[in-house]
Design an enzyme around this catalytic site. Structure first.
Site, short mmCIF file in Angstrom:
data_model
loop_
_atom_site.label_atom_id
_atom_site.label_comp_id
_atom_site.label_asym_id
_atom_site.label_seq_id
_atom_site.Cartn_x
_atom_site.Cartn_y
_atom_site.Cartn_z
N PRO A 6 45.16 46.20 51.29
CG PRO A 6 45.73 47.08 53.28
CD PRO A 6 44.60 46.15 52.38
CD GLU A 7 48.61 45.12 45.70
OE1 GLU A 7 49.59 45.02 45.12
OE2 GLU A 7 47.61 45.97 45.09
#
Ligand SMILES: [Zn+2]
Length: 285
Positions: free
Chosen positions: A2-3
Site C-alpha cells: 500500500p501507498e
C-alpha cells in the site's frame, strides 16, 4: 503497495478507535518482520496510545506511560506489500497470516496480518537508535510549490525513480507515480532536471489530485489491501494507466504501454506522455 492513500485511510480509521486506549497485552506469531520482537512484548503493555499519524508510508502510534519512564515511545508499522491492520473483537477468528495481536483495554484487539511479511514493525524510543522516519523526504500533500520544485530541480535521475525514492518524496509508490505522470502528461523516463517549471507545477498538482481522490475513495485494492474494517478501497476503478497495458488511453485512444524504468514496471500513454528522445527531436524541428 500500500501507498500514501491506503496508509492514510488506515490511519484515519484507527484515529477513531485507538487514541486514549491502553495496551494491555501483546501476542506474536511469526516475528521475522519485527525489528526487535522482545521490545514489543516488553515495552507496549501498560502504555496509552495518544495519537495515530502517517509519515510517508509508515503508520505511527504515539505512546505514553512507558515502563522505562520518560522515554518517548512510538510503534512504527510499515504495511510492506500485503500488510493489513484491523481492529476487532478478540473472539473474531483470526485469518491465516495474522502475526501480531495487541489487546486493548476496551476489550478489542488490534491485529496485524501480512501474507508475504515484507512489512516492518518497530518500537521506536530515544534509546533504540536512529528512526527510519528521519530519512523520509517531503510529504507530497504537504509540500509547497517551492519545496516540490526544489526536490526535482537539479536531479539527473528519471522522474519515475525520483517519485518512488522515499528520501525525495515520502509515500508515493508505483501506482500513484504512474497515475500522476499520466495526468501531468510526463513520460516516466524523463530526467528530473529536464522538466520545465510548468511541467513540475503540473506534476505537483497531478500528484495532489490523484492522492486526494484516492484517499476519498479509501485507496486502491489491487492485491490484499483493506481498511481497518476489512473493506477494500475503490480507487482501482479510476486507474487510467496502472496495469492497463494494451488498453486504450481514456484521453487520446492510443494503446497504453508498459516499460521498465528505474527497475520498476511503468505504465504510460506513448501519445500523451512523450519520451525523452521524441521531446528532443520535436524541440529541434
Ligand atoms: Zn493518451
Amino acid at each position: 503497495m500500500p501507498e500514501l492513500p491506503e496508509v492514510e485511510t488506515v490511519v484515519r480509521g484507527l484515529q477513531g478507535v485507538l487514541p486514549g486506549r491502553r495496551i494491555v497485552g501483546v501476542r506474536l506469531g511469526k516475528t521475522d518482520f519485527i525489528d526487535d520482537p522482545d521490545a514489543l512484548e516488553r515495552e507496549l503493555p501498560g502504555t496509552y496510545i495518544t495519537s495515530v499519524e502517517r509519515q510517508g508510508k509508515f503508520l505511527v502510534l504515539n505512546l505514553e506511560g512507558a515502563p522505562q519512564g520518560n522515554a518517548k515511545l512510538a510503534l512504527l508499522i510499515h504495511l510492506g506489500m500485503t500488510g493489513q491492520l484491523t481492529t476487532c473483537a478478540p473472539e473474531f477468528p483470526a485469518p491465516l497470516h495474522t502475526h501480531v495481536f495487541i489487546s486493548l483495554d476496551d476489550g478489542r484487539e488490534l491485529r496485524y496480518r501480512d501474507i508475504r511479511r515484507f512489512g516492518r514493525i518497530r518500537v521506536q524510543s530515544n534509546t533504540t537508535g536512529p528512526s527510519p522516519l528521519a530519512s523520509l523526504g517531503i510529504d507530497p500533500l504537504a509540500a509547497t510549490a517551492d519545496e516540490f520544485q526544489g526536490q526535482l530541480g537539479e536531479r539527473r535521475a528519471r522522474i519515475k525513480a525520483l517519485l518512488l525514492d522515499q528520501r525525495v518524496f515520502s509515500g508515493i509508490g508505483n501506482i500513484y507515480a504512474d497515475e500522476s505522470l499520466w495526468r501531468a502528461r510526463i513520460h516516466p523516463a524523463r530526467l528530473g532536471a529536464n522538466l520545465s517549471e510548468a511541467e513540475i507545477a503540473r506534476l505537483r498538482s497531478a500528484v495532489r489530485r490523484v492522492l486526494e481522490e484516492a484517499i476519498r475513495l479509501k485507496g486502491s485494492s489491487v492485491s490484499d489491501y483493506v481498511d481497518v474494517d476489512g473493506l477494500p478501497g475503490e480507487f482501482q476503478l479510476r486507474h487510467r494507466v496502472y496495469q492497463r497495458q494494451g488498453k486504450k488511453c481514456s484521453r487520446c485512444g492510443a494503446t497504453i504501454r508498459r516499460l521498465i524504468v528505474a527497475g520498476r514496471s511503468s505504465h504510460f500513454c506513448p501519445q500523451c506522455q512523450r519520451g525523452p528522445r521524441k521531446t528532443k527531436a520535436k524541440a529541434s524541428n
